[in-house]
Design a protein around this motif. Structure first.
Motif, PDB file in Angstrom:
ATOM      1  N   GLU A 190       0.815  -1.220   0.000  1.00  0.00           N
ATOM      2  CA  GLU A 190       0.000   0.000   0.000  1.00  0.00           C
ATOM      3  C   GLU A 190       0.848   1.269   0.000  1.00  0.00           C
ATOM      4  OE1 GLU A 190      -2.474  -0.818   3.436  1.00  0.00           O
ATOM      5  OE2 GLU A 190      -3.977  -1.759   2.152  1.00  0.00           O
ATOM      6  N   VAL A 191       1.864   1.268  -0.882  1.00  0.00           N
ATOM      7  CA  VAL A 191       2.719   2.436  -1.076  1.00  0.00           C
ATOM      8  C   VAL A 191       2.974   2.591  -2.569  1.00  0.00           C
ATOM      9  CG1 VAL A 191       3.846   2.290   1.197  1.00  0.00           C
ATOM     10  CG2 VAL A 191       4.849   1.106  -0.761  1.00  0.00           C
ATOM     11  N   ALA A 192       3.560   3.703  -2.950  1.00  0.00           N
ATOM     12  CA  ALA A 192       3.858   3.965  -4.360  1.00  0.00           C
ATOM     13  C   ALA A 192       4.984   3.047  -4.851  1.00  0.00           C
ATOM     14  CB  ALA A 192       4.267   5.424  -4.536  1.00  0.00           C
ATOM     15  N   PRO A 193       4.944   2.686  -6.131  1.00  0.00           N
ATOM     16  CA  PRO A 193       6.017   1.857  -6.687  1.00  0.00           C
ATOM     17  C   PRO A 193       7.417   2.451  -6.502  1.00  0.00           C
ATOM     18  CG  PRO A 193       4.170   1.914  -8.197  1.00  0.00           C
ATOM     19  CD  PRO A 193       3.870   2.903  -7.105  1.00  0.00           C
ATOM     20  N   ALA A 194       7.539   3.774  -6.573  1.00  0.00           N
ATOM     21  CA  ALA A 194       8.841   4.415  -6.379  1.00  0.00           C
ATOM     22  C   ALA A 194       9.384   4.149  -4.970  1.00  0.00           C
ATOM     23  CB  ALA A 194       8.745   5.905  -6.631  1.00  0.00           C
ATOM     24  N   VAL A 195       8.481   4.129  -3.990  1.00  0.00           N
ATOM     25  CA  VAL A 195       8.878   3.846  -2.610  1.00  0.00           C
ATOM     26  C   VAL A 195       9.383   2.412  -2.498  1.00  0.00           C
ATOM     27  CG1 VAL A 195       8.017   3.624  -0.236  1.00  0.00           C
ATOM     28  CG2 VAL A 195       7.318   5.571  -1.645  1.00  0.00           C
ATOM     29  N   VAL A 196       8.659   1.493  -3.114  1.00  0.00           N
ATOM     30  CA  VAL A 196       9.072   0.089  -3.087  1.00  0.00           C
ATOM     31  C   VAL A 196      10.419  -0.073  -3.779  1.00  0.00           C
ATOM     32  CG1 VAL A 196       8.544  -2.220  -3.954  1.00  0.00           C
ATOM     33  CG2 VAL A 196       6.759  -0.863  -2.882  1.00  0.00           C
ATOM     34  N   SER A 197      10.623   0.591  -4.894  1.00  0.00           N
ATOM     35  CA  SER A 197      11.899   0.503  -5.606  1.00  0.00           C
ATOM     36  C   SER A 197      13.061   0.961  -4.735  1.00  0.00           C
ATOM     37  CB  SER A 197      11.862   1.339  -6.883  1.00  0.00           C
ATOM     38  OG  SER A 197      10.999   0.753  -7.822  1.00  0.00           O
ATOM     39  N   GLN A 198      12.862   2.041  -3.996  1.00  0.00           N
ATOM     40  CA  GLN A 198      13.916   2.539  -3.105  1.00  0.00           C
ATOM     41  C   GLN A 198      14.228   1.511  -2.012  1.00  0.00           C
ATOM     42  OE1 GLN A 198      12.419   6.296  -1.753  1.00  0.00           O
ATOM     43  NE2 GLN A 198      13.062   7.366  -3.606  1.00  0.00           N
ATOM     44  N   HIS A 199      13.194   0.929  -1.435  1.00  0.00           N
ATOM     45  CA  HIS A 199      13.408  -0.076  -0.391  1.00  0.00           C
ATOM     46  C   HIS A 199      14.062  -1.334  -0.960  1.00  0.00           C
ATOM     47  CE1 HIS A 199      11.655   1.933   3.024  1.00  0.00           C
ATOM     48  NE2 HIS A 199      10.579   2.247   2.315  1.00  0.00           N
ATOM     49  N   LEU A 200      13.644  -1.741  -2.142  1.00  0.00           N
ATOM     50  CA  LEU A 200      14.237  -2.927  -2.765  1.00  0.00           C
ATOM     51  C   LEU A 200      15.726  -2.728  -3.047  1.00  0.00           C
ATOM     52  CD1 LEU A 200      11.378  -3.983  -5.175  1.00  0.00           C
ATOM     53  CD2 LEU A 200      12.278  -5.335  -3.266  1.00  0.00           C
ATOM     54  N   ALA A 201      16.106  -1.528  -3.435  1.00  0.00           N
ATOM     55  CA  ALA A 201      17.520  -1.246  -3.685  1.00  0.00           C
ATOM     56  C   ALA A 201      18.332  -1.453  -2.406  1.00  0.00           C
ATOM     57  CB  ALA A 201      17.691   0.173  -4.214  1.00  0.00           C
ATOM     58  N   LYS A 202      17.822  -0.971  -1.292  1.00  0.00           N
ATOM     59  CA  LYS A 202      18.515  -1.147  -0.011  1.00  0.00           C
ATOM     60  C   LYS A 202      18.544  -2.616   0.392  1.00  0.00           C
ATOM     61  CE  LYS A 202      17.319   3.435   1.653  1.00  0.00           C
ATOM     62  NZ  LYS A 202      16.566   4.229   2.615  1.00  0.00           N
ATOM     63  N   LEU A 203      17.430  -3.292   0.217  1.00  0.00           N
ATOM     64  CA  LEU A 203      17.354  -4.705   0.595  1.00  0.00           C
ATOM     65  C   LEU A 203      18.270  -5.557  -0.276  1.00  0.00           C
ATOM     66  CD1 LEU A 203      13.506  -4.923   1.177  1.00  0.00           C
ATOM     67  CD2 LEU A 203      15.296  -5.072   2.930  1.00  0.00           C
TER      68      LEU A 203
END
Length: 109
Positions: free
Chosen positions: A53-66
């Motif tokens: 339940e967040v924007a795709p850009a937010v998920v992309s940023q988190h995925l980069a860190k993960l």
């Protein structure tokens, strides 16, 4: 000296720093949601964004860190990247136990 404590062992500063970084990665609610979804199976950024339940850009940023932390991996298929949880990750096992324990505690309340 702690000679009075049989078998006492203090982890190295590097090991402590790695553990702290792992806990920092697991300390964000969005990252927890994304990781939990990935523990269920491979997903795209768009699908993960919907689930968390967040924007795709937010998920992309988190995925980069993960991904840098070694907790997720990506697989490119055409123009899409599909993400999955890293296999044999102790951190992901810890996350699974924490979420399962939290759900069980909520049921007892």
């Amino acid at each position: 000296m702690h000679d009075s404590i049989p078998g006492f062992f203090m982890p190295s500063d590097d090991d402590v720093a790695r553990a702290a970084e792992t806990f920092r990665m697991l300390g964000d609610p969005t990252r927890i949601k994304v990781l939990w979804a990935l523990l269920q199976g491979e997903n795209s950024v768009a699908c993960l964004a919907e689930l968390a339940e967040v924007a795709p850009a937010v998920v992309s940023q988190h995925l980069a860190k993960l991904r840098l932390a070694g907790l997720v991996k990506g697989r490119r298929e055409g123009t899409f990247i599909y993400y999955s949880a890293a296999e044999d990750s102790d951190a992901l096992q810890l996350l699974r136990q924490a979420l399962t324990g939290a759900a069980e505690a909520a049921q007892r309340s």
